[in-house]
Scaffold this active site. Structure first.
Site, short mmCIF file in Angstrom:
data_model
loop_
_atom_site.label_atom_id
_atom_site.label_comp_id
_atom_site.label_asym_id
_atom_site.label_seq_id
_atom_site.Cartn_x
_atom_site.Cartn_y
_atom_site.Cartn_z
N TYR A 35 0.84 -1.21 0.00
CA TYR A 35 0.00 0.00 0.00
C TYR A 35 0.87 1.26 0.00
CZ TYR A 35 -3.48 -3.42 1.58
OH TYR A 35 -4.29 -4.51 1.70
N TRP A 89 -4.12 6.20 2.71
CA TRP A 89 -5.48 5.67 2.84
C TRP A 89 -6.21 6.46 3.91
CZ3 TRP A 89 -2.55 2.74 -0.17
CH2 TRP A 89 -3.16 1.85 -1.07
N TYR A 146 0.89 -0.96 -7.29
CA TYR A 146 -0.46 -1.09 -6.74
C TYR A 146 -1.50 -1.07 -7.85
CZ TYR A 146 -4.74 -0.19 -4.16
OH TYR A 146 -6.02 -0.29 -3.65
N GLN A 172 -14.30 5.93 2.52
CA GLN A 172 -13.99 4.93 3.54
C GLN A 172 -14.62 5.34 4.87
OE1 GLN A 172 -9.72 4.11 3.83
NE2 GLN A 172 -10.09 1.96 3.34
N GLY A 205 -14.03 -0.74 4.24
CA GLY A 205 -12.71 -1.04 4.79
C GLY A 205 -12.56 -2.53 5.11
N ASP A 246 -12.83 -5.30 3.01
CA ASP A 246 -12.95 -5.56 1.58
C ASP A 246 -13.72 -6.82 1.17
OD1 ASP A 246 -11.13 -3.57 2.09
OD2 ASP A 246 -9.72 -4.17 0.55
N ARG A 250 -5.77 -13.46 0.42
CA ARG A 250 -6.33 -12.25 -0.21
C ARG A 250 -7.70 -12.55 -0.82
NH1 ARG A 250 -4.24 -7.45 0.72
NH2 ARG A 250 -5.18 -6.84 -1.24
N TYR A 285 -7.98 -12.50 5.01
CA TYR A 285 -8.29 -11.08 5.06
C TYR A 285 -9.44 -10.76 6.03
CZ TYR A 285 -7.12 -6.82 2.36
OH TYR A 285 -6.67 -5.60 1.93
N TRP A 286 -10.62 -10.39 5.54
CA TRP A 286 -11.70 -10.00 6.45
C TRP A 286 -12.72 -11.12 6.66
CZ3 TRP A 286 -11.50 -5.59 9.28
CH2 TRP A 286 -10.60 -4.60 8.86
N GLU A 292 -0.34 -6.86 9.42
CA GLU A 292 -1.57 -6.23 8.94
C GLU A 292 -2.78 -6.82 9.66
OE1 GLU A 292 -2.17 -6.62 4.71
OE2 GLU A 292 -3.85 -5.23 4.68
C1 GLC Z 1 -7.08 -2.91 2.83
C2 GLC Z 1 -8.06 -2.88 3.99
C3 GLC Z 1 -8.54 -1.46 4.24
C4 GLC Z 1 -7.33 -0.54 4.45
C5 GLC Z 1 -6.29 -0.70 3.33
C6 GLC Z 1 -4.98 0.00 3.66
O1 GLC Z 1 -7.69 -2.56 1.64
O2 GLC Z 1 -9.14 -3.72 3.78
O3 GLC Z 1 -9.41 -1.38 5.31
O4 GLC Z 1 -7.73 0.77 4.56
O5 GLC Z 1 -6.00 -2.05 3.10
O6 GLC Z 1 -4.45 -0.47 4.86
#
Ligand code: GLC
Length: 425
Positions: A33, A37, A85, A105, A165, A167, A200, A352-353, A396
């Protein structure tokens, strides 16, 4: 935590924050990243304030310099060129002077700015900087209710999973079925080159993320049209709770800084939102649930979004049930708070989530529970977060079953949250 260990954790967290500092904004982590953000920055400022108050304000001020004329604050600001990215500025085509993404976000800025102001050592400077941010944050809040709550229900919808957030949460699966995948331009993912593809989002989910992006782009990112034009409209209790809490906090701040009209507008928004949250409560799950606005139905998915609702001063009885629900999750996972119920067959401990623990969410749940008087559970969540750090470093996110560090390493907002947690521990 002994004093020595505590100092060691603080030093390591500060090191991560400084390493990812790009002067006026902080990248979430190197490689994966490389830009700014939105909610990362607001939460990062809370960590920065512990060692450099001025720098903390700058983090949020930079973000708001890129607010759109209609009030939206975009989810990514592409300050520099970096082809590591995807999707980058050439895909979003937002038309902004400094390129940004075209979606938003979680609106945590109001909460963050109040916290910065309340704890400021230099109160005069803080008042000046907070006063300058007030109308900008207010404009963002207004933007939300005008553009994402067309029926004036008091709750806003996200129109893209990235806005929440969270994803690839299980919450979106059913509603996502409605998003087509044909016509998506060919693309090469970059995230899977930085992190394990098994951890992912899937290719099919990515296609749908991009379909929505292309669809909104074809409407020139005109926010007065996007909500109704989106086949994906989900009312996420966590997302709304963050916005409601920020409205409430902005109201308190505005009163203190002598802006009564702005205070009233935000108090009204938060009160209406708090009342409307009741529609999302599920007795059966002992938590709030997402609502699929397109079909008008609650989504049967016990995710962390419905626990994060505790962040907005929900009624004390609700907070107590949420606390008990988290207690039950603790019987199924070694670490709190898994982003999905491990008993659900869709749970995936490493993806991830869809199962892992995220310290930013822990922080907000713990804060909300503490405010509601659920201090024992708040402390338990804080302790679990610190245990994860001690065992697995500043990742993360983490596998809630075995604590394995996952995703990007040396992660900014994780380090920032640790600085907040250590003060509380
Ligand atoms: C991912 C996360 C998001 C976050 C971004 C940067 O996309 O899901 O919540 O803001 O990474 O850390």
């Amino acid at each position: 935590m002994t004093t020595l260990k505590k100092q060691d954790v603080i030093d390591r967290a500060v090191e991560v924050l400084k390493e990812n500092d790009r002067g006026v904004y902080t990248v979430p982590t190197k490689g994966l990243y490389p830009f700014q953000w939105n909610w990362d920055s607001c939460l990062t400022a809370l960590g920065q304030r512990h060692f450099d108050e001025d720098r903390a304000w700058v983090e949020i001020e930079t973000l708001f310099q890129h607010q759109w004329p209609d009030g939206m604050v975009p989810h990514i600001i592409f300050h520099v060129y970096d082809d590591g990215y995807f999707p980058g500025p050439d895909v979003w085509k937002s038309g902004r002077p400094t390129p940004t993404s075209g979606i938003t976000q979680p609106a945590v800025a109001g909460f963050a700015v109040r916290r910065l102001y309340d704890n400021a050592r230099n109160k005069q400077a803080a008042a000046r900087r907070a006063r300058a941010l007030l109308p900008k944050i207010d404009a963002w809040h207004r933007w939300f209710y005008e553009n994402r709550d067309p029926q004036k229900e008091g709750l806003v919808a996200i129109i893209h999973p990235w806005e929440a957030g969270r994803d690839n949460s299980i919450d979106w699966d059913e509603a996502f079925e409605r998003v087509p995948t044909h016509g998506v331009e060919p693309y090469v993912r970059r995230d899977t080159q930085h992190a394990d593809p098994k951890h992912r989002p899937t290719k099919e989910q990515y296609d749908r993320y991009l379909w929505l992006l292309q669809h909104f782009r074809s409407l020139d990112w005109n926010n007065s049209k996007l909500h109704d034009a989106s086949p994906f409209q989900v009312v996420d209790p966590g997302f709304n709770a963050i916005l409601i809490r920020s409205c409430a906090d902005l109201a308190v701040l505005a009163t203190e800084l002598g802006e009564p009209a702005l205070a009233q507008a935000n108090r009204d928004r938060s009160e209406k939102g708090q009342e409307a949250m009741e529609k999302l409560w599920s007795e059966e799950h002992g938590q709030y649930l997402c609502l699929d606005r397109v079909i008008g139905k609650l989504i049967d998915s016990a995710s962390i979004g419905g626990l994060l609702a505790a962040f907005c001063a929900v009624p004390k009885a609700r907070a107590e049930v949420i606390s008990n629900t988290i207690g039950k999750l603790a019987e199924k996972a070694r670490f709190l708070v898994p982003s999905h119920d491990p008993a659900d067959p869709r749970f995936d401990a490493k993806r991830y989530w869809r199962g892992p623990c995220w310290l930013v969410v822990n922080y907000m749940i713990a804060d909300g529970l503490a405010v509601a008087g659920q201090t024992a559970m708040a402390e338990r969540i804080t302790q679990s977060s610190l245990d994860l750090i001690a065992e697995s470093g500043f990742a993360e996110y983490y596998d809630p079953l075995d604590g394995e560090p996952l995703g990007g390493g040396r992660f900014t907002w994780t380090a920032a949250m640790v600085l907040e947690f250590v003060q509380a521990a």
